[in-house]
Design a protein around this motif. Structure first.
Motif, PDB file in Angstrom:
ATOM      1  N   ARG A   1     -11.757 -73.405 -51.365  1.00  0.00           N
ATOM      2  CA  ARG A   1     -11.096 -74.617 -51.814  1.00  0.00           C
ATOM      3  C   ARG A   1     -10.018 -74.970 -50.791  1.00  0.00           C
ATOM      4  O   ARG A   1      -9.149 -74.157 -50.488  1.00  0.00           O
ATOM      5  CB  ARG A   1     -10.491 -74.426 -53.202  1.00  0.00           C
ATOM      6  CG  ARG A   1     -11.534 -74.583 -54.296  1.00  0.00           C
ATOM      7  CD  ARG A   1     -10.914 -74.538 -55.671  1.00  0.00           C
ATOM      8  NE  ARG A   1     -11.892 -74.975 -56.664  1.00  0.00           N
ATOM      9  CZ  ARG A   1     -11.716 -74.865 -57.973  1.00  0.00           C
ATOM     10  NH1 ARG A   1     -10.584 -74.322 -58.441  1.00  0.00           N
ATOM     11  NH2 ARG A   1     -12.633 -75.280 -58.816  1.00  0.00           N
TER      12      ARG A   1
ATOM     13  N   LEU B   1     -10.781 -69.632 -57.096  1.00  0.00           N
ATOM     14  CA  LEU B   1     -12.041 -69.935 -57.766  1.00  0.00           C
ATOM     15  C   LEU B   1     -12.198 -68.931 -58.906  1.00  0.00           C
ATOM     16  O   LEU B   1     -12.527 -67.770 -58.668  1.00  0.00           O
ATOM     17  CB  LEU B   1     -13.219 -69.823 -56.790  1.00  0.00           C
ATOM     18  CG  LEU B   1     -13.418 -70.996 -55.830  1.00  0.00           C
ATOM     19  CD1 LEU B   1     -14.532 -70.684 -54.853  1.00  0.00           C
ATOM     20  CD2 LEU B   1     -13.740 -72.260 -56.599  1.00  0.00           C
TER      21      LEU B   1
ATOM     22  N   TRP C   1     -17.644 -69.695 -50.408  1.00  0.00           N
ATOM     23  CA  TRP C   1     -16.995 -70.913 -50.855  1.00  0.00           C
ATOM     24  C   TRP C   1     -15.483 -70.841 -50.645  1.00  0.00           C
ATOM     25  O   TRP C   1     -14.884 -69.773 -50.630  1.00  0.00           O
ATOM     26  CB  TRP C   1     -17.321 -71.160 -52.339  1.00  0.00           C
ATOM     27  CG  TRP C   1     -18.805 -71.165 -52.578  1.00  0.00           C
ATOM     28  CD1 TRP C   1     -19.590 -70.106 -52.899  1.00  0.00           C
ATOM     29  CD2 TRP C   1     -19.668 -72.282 -52.438  1.00  0.00           C
ATOM     30  NE1 TRP C   1     -20.899 -70.475 -52.981  1.00  0.00           N
ATOM     31  CE2 TRP C   1     -20.987 -71.826 -52.711  1.00  0.00           C
ATOM     32  CE3 TRP C   1     -19.472 -73.636 -52.128  1.00  0.00           C
ATOM     33  CZ2 TRP C   1     -22.088 -72.665 -52.686  1.00  0.00           C
ATOM     34  CZ3 TRP C   1     -20.568 -74.482 -52.106  1.00  0.00           C
ATOM     35  CH2 TRP C   1     -21.864 -73.995 -52.371  1.00  0.00           C
TER      36      TRP C   1
ATOM     37  N   SER D   1     -15.143 -77.284 -54.519  1.00  0.00           N
ATOM     38  CA  SER D   1     -15.331 -76.181 -53.577  1.00  0.00           C
ATOM     39  C   SER D   1     -16.140 -76.659 -52.370  1.00  0.00           C
ATOM     40  O   SER D   1     -16.979 -77.555 -52.485  1.00  0.00           O
ATOM     41  CB  SER D   1     -16.045 -75.011 -54.247  1.00  0.00           C
ATOM     42  OG  SER D   1     -15.328 -74.586 -55.379  1.00  0.00           O
TER      43      SER D   1
END
Length: 467
Positions: free
Chosen positions: A131, A137, A129, A114
């Motif tokens: 990705r 996530l 966060w 992440s």
């Protein structure tokens, strides 16, 4: 024999009189304004105010003239002739996927892979966060925000087209920001809102226009829509900015609209200058009206739809958020019709309409004695503008923008007087001059045919009588 010939001669004279072009004088135009040209200047530039374009009676500015003090038309050329028609398609970038942003669970750092993104909201700066491969996530709450990787985009963008889903019948405001390090963000002002209304011919919009072209090379783009349910953004496509800056449109208010049924309004514009845009506003606070726009140039023709939009005024902090103007592809419209796409009573919206035009500039030869006069507003005027190269060829090393600019003075507006025959037309809506001319010519041909038939009958020998 004499009477048919006299009738034929009269018809031919009437046809010739209708077809002959009249000499054009300043008093023949409905809008005139003095031009204050610098003393001693041979070539002078001038810019048409929006009020002049509201009186144009042709779709290509054939009725534009510049006169000197003696009432003589002087040579001129258009610097930026109007180009009616749809704008050329804008170049598009490849579509970039939207990367969802997630909040950390219990402020714990998410799993490996992440990337941290620092954002500011009502609670202050915090970490979220993402990705970069777009994967989820697990267990982390998804935010109303996505990240777009635009680091490889080298060309300036003028707008972005959003891909995804929207809630029906509700405008959605997206906030746009960019960053090079995912920590410090720069807000990018955009015009308009996204919306998708239901119904046949209902308006929709998935494009956000930047206030000015932006370069996103080496940067990320962030889209936020917090507090608006039912929005899902899956990607974005960039629309390249135009190579040259588009001149700002000029606008002027239109006459008040009249009700044409519970769900429609009509506006008689009384001009033929091509429209580049239509600005619609409502003074009603926290209101929203989906509208389709139709036009026609003759009362006997059907309405033709040219666009749809949403007119709104919504509270947005200290200032109201309002809709942008609807861009139009250079359409000529002597009548405008605004129809509600959801059956609402548009009279309650108290809509205020303004016409927007592409700016028109010209350069004229200051021949004869001043002051000079700019004139427009005569339907039957023949074309008079010279090709621009005819004048630019005399400039030598000078540029057009270096020519002195004439100041446009206070205009004189006179009401166009209809032709005497117009009062005889039923309904008070007479046809155009071209229709009348063709009617006269066809009538002349029929009369001549009748005269020829009468002459042939008279030349036919009488039948022989039997002894």
């Amino acid at each position: 024999m004499k009477r048919p010939r006299l009738v034929a001669l009269g018809v031919l004279l009437a046809c010739a009189g209708a077809a002959c072009a009249e000499s054009v004088r300043p008093g023949d135009f409905t809008w005139r304004a003095p031009l204050q040209a610098p003393a001693g200047a041979a070539l002078v530039r001038a810019e048409l105010p929006a009020q002049a374009l509201l009186h144009g009676q042709t779709d290509d500015l054939r009725d534009l003239r510049v006169f000197n003090a003696a009432g003589e038309a002087v040579p001129f050329a258009l610097l930026a002739p109007p180009a009616p028609g749809a704008a050329s398609p804008r170049a598009r970038t490849a579509t970039a996927a939207a990367l969802p942003l997630y909040a950390a669970v219990d402020q714990a750092r998410p799993a490996q892979g992440s990337t941290e993104v620092r954002i500011a909201d009502g609670a202050g700066r915090r970490s979220v966060w993402v990705r970069m491969d777009g994967s989820d996530l697990p267990g982390a709450p998804r935010l109303d925000s996505v990240l777009i990787d635009t680091r490889a985009q080298q060309q300036a963008l003028g707008a972005i087209e959003i891909h995804g889903t929207l809630p029906a019948n509700a405008p959605v405001q997206l906030r746009v920001a960019s960053s090079a390090d995912l920590a410090q963000w720069t807000t990018l002002p955009v015009r308009g809102r996204l919306y998708r209304f239901e119904g046949d011919g209902a308006p929709s919009n998935m494009t956000l226009e930047f206030e000015r072209p932006v370069v996103l090379e080496g940067r990320f783009l962030r889209l936020d829509w917090s507090g608006q349910a039912g929005v899902a953004v899956t990607g974005a496509t960039g629309l390249l900015a135009h190579a040259a800056a588009t001149p700002a449109r000029v606008g002027a208010p239109l006459p008040a609209a009249r009700a044409a049924g519970a769900g429609a309004l009509e506006i008689a514009t009384a001009f033929a200058t091509p429209l580049a845009g239509l600005a619609l506003e409502t003074p009603v606070a926290n209101s929203l009206w989906p509208v389709r726009v139709l036009v026609r140039n003759e009362a006997s023709l059907p309405w033709r739809q040219v666009g749809n939009t949403v007119v709104y005024r919504l509270a947005n902090g200290g200032a109201d958020a309002t809709n942008p103007a609807l861009a139009l592809p250079g359409v000529s419209a002597r009548w405008l019709r605004l129809e509600s796409t959801n059956g609402a009573d548009l009279a309650q919206a108290r809509l205020q309409a303004s016409a927007e035009f592409h700016p028109v500039r010209l350069v004229f030869v200051a021949s004869g004695r001043g002051p000079f006069e700019l004139a427009t507003g005569r339907a039957a005027a023949p074309a008079a503008a010279l090709p621009l190269a005819t004048i630019t060829g005399t400039l030598g090393t000078r540029k057009l923008d270096e020519l002195p600019l004439a100041a446009v003075g206070t205009p004189v507006i006179q009401v166009a007087r209809p032709a005497a025959w117009a009062a005889l037309w039923p309904g008070g809506d007479p046809p155009g001059q071209a229709t009348v001319l063709w009617t006269v010519l066809v009538a002349g041909v029929l009369v001549l045919a009748a005269v020829a038939w009468s002459l042939l009958r008279q030349m036919k020998p009488p039948p022989e009588r039997s002894p």
